[in-house]
Design a protein around this motif. Sequence first.
Motif, short mmCIF file in Angstrom:
data_model
loop_
_atom_site.label_atom_id
_atom_site.label_comp_id
_atom_site.label_asym_id
_atom_site.label_seq_id
_atom_site.Cartn_x
_atom_site.Cartn_y
_atom_site.Cartn_z
N ARG A 1 1.40 -5.24 -19.20
CA ARG A 1 0.72 -3.94 -19.05
C ARG A 1 -0.69 -4.11 -18.52
O ARG A 1 -1.17 -3.32 -17.71
CB ARG A 1 0.70 -3.20 -20.38
N ALA A 2 -1.36 -5.18 -18.95
CA ALA A 2 -2.73 -5.43 -18.49
C ALA A 2 -2.78 -5.81 -17.02
O ALA A 2 -3.80 -5.61 -16.35
CB ALA A 2 -3.36 -6.54 -19.33
N LEU A 3 -1.68 -6.34 -16.49
CA LEU A 3 -1.66 -6.79 -15.10
C LEU A 3 -1.42 -5.66 -14.11
O LEU A 3 -1.76 -5.79 -12.93
CB LEU A 3 -0.58 -7.87 -14.92
N ILE A 4 -0.85 -4.55 -14.56
CA ILE A 4 -0.42 -3.50 -13.63
C ILE A 4 -1.55 -3.02 -12.73
O ILE A 4 -1.44 -3.03 -11.50
CB ILE A 4 0.19 -2.30 -14.40
N GLU A 5 -2.66 -2.60 -13.31
CA GLU A 5 -3.73 -2.02 -12.49
C GLU A 5 -4.34 -3.04 -11.54
O GLU A 5 -4.49 -2.75 -10.34
CB GLU A 5 -4.80 -1.39 -13.39
N PRO A 6 -4.73 -4.26 -12.00
CA PRO A 6 -5.27 -5.22 -11.02
C PRO A 6 -4.25 -5.63 -9.96
O PRO A 6 -4.61 -5.92 -8.82
CB PRO A 6 -5.70 -6.42 -11.89
N ALA A 7 -2.96 -5.65 -10.32
CA ALA A 7 -1.94 -5.99 -9.33
C ALA A 7 -1.86 -4.91 -8.26
O ALA A 7 -1.77 -5.20 -7.06
CB ALA A 7 -0.59 -6.16 -10.01
N ARG A 8 -1.90 -3.64 -8.69
CA ARG A 8 -1.88 -2.55 -7.71
C ARG A 8 -3.10 -2.62 -6.81
O ARG A 8 -3.02 -2.38 -5.60
CB ARG A 8 -1.82 -1.20 -8.43
N GLU A 9 -4.25 -2.94 -7.40
CA GLU A 9 -5.47 -3.01 -6.62
C GLU A 9 -5.38 -4.13 -5.58
O GLU A 9 -5.80 -3.97 -4.42
CB GLU A 9 -6.67 -3.25 -7.54
N ALA A 10 -4.82 -5.27 -5.98
CA ALA A 10 -4.68 -6.40 -5.05
C ALA A 10 -3.75 -6.06 -3.90
O ALA A 10 -4.04 -6.33 -2.74
CB ALA A 10 -4.17 -7.63 -5.81
N VAL A 11 -2.60 -5.43 -4.23
CA VAL A 11 -1.64 -5.05 -3.20
C VAL A 11 -2.23 -3.99 -2.29
O VAL A 11 -2.09 -4.04 -1.06
CB VAL A 11 -0.33 -4.56 -3.84
N ARG A 12 -2.92 -3.02 -2.89
CA ARG A 12 -3.54 -1.97 -2.09
C ARG A 12 -4.61 -2.54 -1.16
O ARG A 12 -4.75 -2.11 -0.01
CB ARG A 12 -4.16 -0.91 -3.01
N SER A 13 -5.37 -3.51 -1.66
CA SER A 13 -6.42 -4.12 -0.83
C SER A 13 -5.81 -4.82 0.38
O SER A 13 -6.36 -4.75 1.49
CB SER A 13 -7.23 -5.13 -1.66
N LEU A 14 -4.67 -5.48 0.17
CA LEU A 14 -4.01 -6.13 1.29
C LEU A 14 -3.52 -5.09 2.30
O LEU A 14 -3.65 -5.27 3.52
CB LEU A 14 -2.84 -6.98 0.80
N GLU A 15 -2.95 -3.98 1.77
CA GLU A 15 -2.49 -2.92 2.66
C GLU A 15 -3.66 -2.33 3.45
O GLU A 15 -3.53 -2.00 4.64
CB GLU A 15 -1.79 -1.83 1.85
N THR A 16 -4.82 -2.19 2.77
CA THR A 16 -6.01 -1.68 3.44
C THR A 16 -6.45 -2.62 4.56
O THR A 16 -6.83 -2.18 5.65
CB THR A 16 -7.15 -1.47 2.43
N ALA A 17 -6.40 -3.92 4.26
CA ALA A 17 -6.78 -4.91 5.27
C ALA A 17 -5.85 -4.84 6.48
O ALA A 17 -6.29 -4.87 7.63
CB ALA A 17 -6.75 -6.31 4.66
N ARG A 18 -4.55 -4.73 6.21
CA ARG A 18 -3.59 -4.62 7.31
C ARG A 18 -3.83 -3.35 8.12
O ARG A 18 -3.77 -3.35 9.36
CB ARG A 18 -2.16 -4.63 6.75
N ALA A 19 -4.09 -2.25 7.38
CA ALA A 19 -4.30 -0.97 8.07
C ALA A 19 -5.60 -0.99 8.87
O ALA A 19 -5.70 -0.35 9.91
CB ALA A 19 -4.34 0.17 7.05
N SER A 20 -6.60 -1.74 8.39
CA SER A 20 -7.86 -1.83 9.11
C SER A 20 -7.66 -2.50 10.46
O SER A 20 -8.27 -2.12 11.46
CB SER A 20 -8.89 -2.62 8.29
N VAL A 21 -6.79 -3.51 10.48
CA VAL A 21 -6.46 -4.16 11.74
C VAL A 21 -5.74 -3.17 12.66
O VAL A 21 -6.03 -3.07 13.86
CB VAL A 21 -5.60 -5.41 11.51
#
Length: 294
Positions: free
Chosen positions: A62-82
């Motif tokens: 349960r503690a991992l859910i939010e940081p995991a979503r943030e990490a995945v979202r950050s990668l998606e943001t990086a891809r979208a920035s490109v």
Amino acid sequence: MDIRQLEYFLAIVDRGGFNRAASALYVSQPSLSQAVRALERDLGSELFHRIGRRAVLTEAGRALIEPAREAVRSLETARASVAAVHELREGRLDVASVPSQAVEPLTSLVSAFSHRYPGVSVAIKAAFTSRDVIDMVRTGAVELGLLASAGPFSDKEVVSHALGRQRFVLMVPADGPFPGRTAVECQELAGQRLIVGQPGTGMRAYVDALREQGIEFTVAAETEHRVSLMPLVLAGVGLAVVMDSWRDLARQLGARVLDIEPETTLDITLVSRRGSLSPAAAAFVAAAVSAADS
């Protein structure tokens, strides 16, 4: 630890088990299980209690859910920035919405956005209440959310963008009460059969407030499925208090829509997470705010 392991972990959480997650990810269950075990070894803690075919989150999971979503979202943001270098020719935008606002203004907003950025896929996620929308944005399950509230709200975890207001109206079958009318006083709902939504929604709060004012009515049906409101009204089960966003669709399908006096409204708000947004989300917010101001 790698991003693929976190994506697998979140798929199990969102799909409710290993089997469904494996099917959604198009991977074999043994491969999925192996990736999760590797993640658990790396973290030094079990993430799931495996009970038969069920996967129940541990406290560490349960503690991992939010940081995991943030990490995945950050990668998606990086891809979208490109991708933004190529004028948003591709990408994906996740938006959560409560049902009434998914009718309007979301339809118009997505239509305008899609015409301008046809390569960006918009995924609309369902939420029953405004609190659900805020939580989905806050935890990173989606980037943007559309909701209705009885007034401006203060939430330090999201950013709000006002899009206007919608009033409450009464949806009535063609052969129902108040023939030839375009408006009805709220007191006239006394003695009527109403179809109501679940507690926690703006429409339910409105009819509950009528009872507190001494206006008594019969609850003909209570539904969590907002899409069933119109079929129930058209079938003659009862009347429904809905947002003005339903007006055009209801009339097209043969229902009558009456303004309820005195006018009572909800504020329509687009919310986004704090911090940087993906180019697609930033473009959607800018377009929505511009449309609201015009």
